[in-house]
Scaffold this motif. Structure first.
Motif, PDB file in Angstrom:
ATOM      1  N   UNK A  19       0.820  -1.213   0.000  1.00  0.00           N
ATOM      2  CA  UNK A  19       0.000   0.000   0.000  1.00  0.00           C
ATOM      3  C   UNK A  19       0.854   1.262   0.000  1.00  0.00           C
ATOM      4  N   UNK A  20       2.088   1.155   0.442  1.00  0.00           N
ATOM      5  CA  UNK A  20       2.977   2.318   0.464  1.00  0.00           C
ATOM      6  C   UNK A  20       3.703   2.533  -0.858  1.00  0.00           C
ATOM      7  N   UNK A  21       3.615   1.558  -1.767  1.00  0.00           N
ATOM      8  CA  UNK A  21       4.268   1.681  -3.067  1.00  0.00           C
ATOM      9  C   UNK A  21       3.473   2.683  -3.909  1.00  0.00           C
ATOM     10  N   UNK A  22       4.122   3.708  -4.484  1.00  0.00           N
ATOM     11  CA  UNK A  22       3.385   4.719  -5.260  1.00  0.00           C
ATOM     12  C   UNK A  22       2.895   4.229  -6.611  1.00  0.00           C
ATOM     13  N   UNK A  23       3.280   3.032  -6.998  1.00  0.00           N
ATOM     14  CA  UNK A  23       2.806   2.404  -8.235  1.00  0.00           C
ATOM     15  C   UNK A  23       1.671   1.455  -7.899  1.00  0.00           C
ATOM     16  N   UNK A  24       0.672   1.376  -8.782  1.00  0.00           N
ATOM     17  CA  UNK A  24      -0.404   0.412  -8.580  1.00  0.00           C
ATOM     18  C   UNK A  24       0.110  -1.011  -8.740  1.00  0.00           C
ATOM     19  N   UNK A  25      -0.278  -1.890  -7.818  1.00  0.00           N
ATOM     20  CA  UNK A  25       0.120  -3.299  -7.854  1.00  0.00           C
ATOM     21  C   UNK A  25      -1.151  -4.145  -7.790  1.00  0.00           C
ATOM     22  N   UNK A  26      -1.331  -5.022  -8.783  1.00  0.00           N
ATOM     23  CA  UNK A  26      -2.499  -5.894  -8.834  1.00  0.00           C
ATOM     24  C   UNK A  26      -2.023  -7.322  -9.071  1.00  0.00           C
ATOM     25  N   UNK A  27      -2.318  -8.214  -8.154  1.00  0.00           N
ATOM     26  CA  UNK A  27      -1.959  -9.625  -8.288  1.00  0.00           C
ATOM     27  C   UNK A  27      -3.210 -10.385  -8.705  1.00  0.00           C
ATOM     28  N   UNK A  28      -3.098 -11.135  -9.819  1.00  0.00           N
ATOM     29  CA  UNK A  28      -4.246 -11.846 -10.384  1.00  0.00           C
ATOM     30  C   UNK A  28      -4.026 -13.351 -10.351  1.00  0.00           C
ATOM     31  N   UNK A  29      -5.142 -14.103 -10.379  1.00  0.00           N
ATOM     32  CA  UNK A  29      -5.041 -15.560 -10.491  1.00  0.00           C
ATOM     33  C   UNK A  29      -5.100 -15.949 -11.970  1.00  0.00           C
ATOM     34  N   UNK A  30      -5.181 -17.237 -12.254  1.00  0.00           N
ATOM     35  CA  UNK A  30      -5.144 -17.713 -13.644  1.00  0.00           C
ATOM     36  C   UNK A  30      -6.408 -17.350 -14.424  1.00  0.00           C
ATOM     37  N   UNK A  31      -7.457 -16.948 -13.727  1.00  0.00           N
ATOM     38  CA  UNK A  31      -8.696 -16.524 -14.382  1.00  0.00           C
ATOM     39  C   UNK A  31      -8.766 -14.999 -14.550  1.00  0.00           C
ATOM     40  N   UNK A  32      -7.640 -14.339 -14.305  1.00  0.00           N
ATOM     41  CA  UNK A  32      -7.513 -12.875 -14.360  1.00  0.00           C
ATOM     42  C   UNK A  32      -8.336 -12.171 -13.283  1.00  0.00           C
ATOM     43  N   UNK A  33      -8.644 -12.896 -12.212  1.00  0.00           N
ATOM     44  CA  UNK A  33      -9.375 -12.281 -11.102  1.00  0.00           C
ATOM     45  C   UNK A  33      -8.378 -11.682 -10.120  1.00  0.00           C
ATOM     46  N   UNK A  34      -8.629 -10.445  -9.640  1.00  0.00           N
ATOM     47  CA  UNK A  34      -7.696  -9.826  -8.693  1.00  0.00           C
ATOM     48  C   UNK A  34      -7.730 -10.493  -7.328  1.00  0.00           C
ATOM     49  N   UNK A  35      -6.559 -10.870  -6.835  1.00  0.00           N
ATOM     50  CA  UNK A  35      -6.426 -11.437  -5.495  1.00  0.00           C
ATOM     51  C   UNK A  35      -6.051 -10.352  -4.499  1.00  0.00           C
ATOM     52  N   UNK A  36      -5.124  -9.483  -4.915  1.00  0.00           N
ATOM     53  CA  UNK A  36      -4.647  -8.397  -4.059  1.00  0.00           C
ATOM     54  C   UNK A  36      -4.493  -7.151  -4.920  1.00  0.00           C
ATOM     55  N   UNK A  37      -4.968  -6.036  -4.421  1.00  0.00           N
ATOM     56  CA  UNK A  37      -4.856  -4.753  -5.104  1.00  0.00           C
ATOM     57  C   UNK A  37      -4.416  -3.711  -4.094  1.00  0.00           C
ATOM     58  N   UNK A  38      -3.338  -2.994  -4.393  1.00  0.00           N
ATOM     59  CA  UNK A  38      -2.897  -1.992  -3.418  1.00  0.00           C
ATOM     60  C   UNK A  38      -3.695  -0.696  -3.574  1.00  0.00           C
ATOM     61  N   UNK A  39      -3.417   0.246  -2.696  1.00  0.00           N
ATOM     62  CA  UNK A  39      -4.198   1.482  -2.627  1.00  0.00           C
ATOM     63  C   UNK A  39      -4.152   2.268  -3.943  1.00  0.00           C
ATOM     64  N   UNK A  40      -2.952   2.388  -4.549  1.00  0.00           N
ATOM     65  CA  UNK A  40      -2.836   3.156  -5.787  1.00  0.00           C
ATOM     66  C   UNK A  40      -3.590   2.492  -6.931  1.00  0.00           C
ATOM     67  N   UNK A  41      -3.526   1.171  -7.032  1.00  0.00           N
ATOM     68  CA  UNK A  41      -4.260   0.475  -8.092  1.00  0.00           C
ATOM     69  C   UNK A  41      -5.762   0.644  -7.917  1.00  0.00           C
ATOM     70  N   UNK A  42      -6.225   0.620  -6.677  1.00  0.00           N
ATOM     71  CA  UNK A  42      -7.647   0.838  -6.403  1.00  0.00           C
ATOM     72  C   UNK A  42      -8.063   2.240  -6.827  1.00  0.00           C
ATOM     73  N   UNK A  43      -7.218   3.209  -6.545  1.00  0.00           N
ATOM     74  CA  UNK A  43      -7.509   4.598  -6.928  1.00  0.00           C
ATOM     75  C   UNK A  43      -7.608   4.731  -8.435  1.00  0.00           C
ATOM     76  N   UNK A  44      -6.660   4.115  -9.161  1.00  0.00           N
ATOM     77  CA  UNK A  44      -6.659   4.201 -10.624  1.00  0.00           C
ATOM     78  C   UNK A  44      -7.910   3.541 -11.196  1.00  0.00           C
ATOM     79  N   UNK A  45      -8.265   2.358 -10.683  1.00  0.00           N
ATOM     80  CA  UNK A  45      -9.454   1.660 -11.181  1.00  0.00           C
ATOM     81  C   UNK A  45     -10.731   2.431 -10.860  1.00  0.00           C
TER      82      UNK A  45
END
Length: 202
Positions: A19-45
């Motif tokens: 969450x402290x990383x200024x870049x959006x980070x999104x971790x997905x599973x094999x079905x392209x479903x988000x498992x973890x999304x940090x604060x910046x990625x949530x803001x962008x989405x």
């Protein structure tokens, strides 16, 4: 019970770090479903300005951009045998608002996580908003790599997906000047190609 508590503490620490990383980070599973999304990625989405989610996973501003993004994701989720590190890649997501495009890096996760939250992790997206990070990124590039303001500006424009020619035009310098500055950027950052530079900037 002690091991369960330890795992929970690790997950809390992990979420706090990303969450402290200024870049959006999104971790997905094999079905392209988000498992973890940090604060910046949530803001962008949430802004829905060229990046969002639908039932098929992450999406772009139109059907072609969405297709290209998902094709990139699929090469990272299902890489060729023996060429796992070649999966994924870079692209720029144009924004309907006319603001500068989101630079995106898609890369496979080669090792499975030990926690239940990450056991299905297959791919990670790094997405940046150049409208939010320009000043701090310039400072970082200067302090960490010793880039001049002109070199830092060039590196950021290339990271946004511009060609060297387009970056030179945007900065109102000749192509030869841009090439000379790019050589200095490569030398100072220890990179050799624009793809490596983009990964470093992201």
């Amino acid at each position: 019970q002690g091991e369960l508590l330890h795992n929970q503490q690790q997950q809390v620490a992990f979420h706090e770090v990303i969450d402290r990383i200024p870049t959006g980070v999104i971790i997905l599973d094999t079905q392209r479903r988000p498992l973890i999304t940090n604060r910046m990625a949530t803001r962008i989405a949430t802004d829905a300005d060229g990046f969002a989610y639908d039932e098929g996973g992450p999406s772009g501003r139109d059907s072609k951009t969405t297709h290209d993004l998902r094709e990139l994701l699929d090469t990272a989720i299902h890489p060729e045998l023996g060429r796992e590190l070649a999966g994924g890649g870079f692209m720029a997501l144009e924004r309907p608002s006319g603001r500068r495009a989101y630079p995106v890096l898609v890369t496979p996760i080669l090792g499975r996580g030990q926690t239940s939250a990450l056991s299905d992790a297959a791919v990670v997206i790094f997405i940046s908003d150049p409208e939010l990070s320009e000043v701090s990124l310039t400072a970082v590039l200067h302090q960490v790599y010793g880039l001049t303001p002109a070199e830092a500006e060039l590196a950021q424009l290339l990271a946004q997906g511009l060609s060297l020619e387009a970056a030179a035009k945007r900065r109102d310098v000749t192509l030869n000047t841009a090439r000379s500055q790019l050589k200095q950027v490569f030398a100072k950052t220890g990179t050799r190609r624009q793809g490596e530079l983009l990964k470093l900037v992201l």
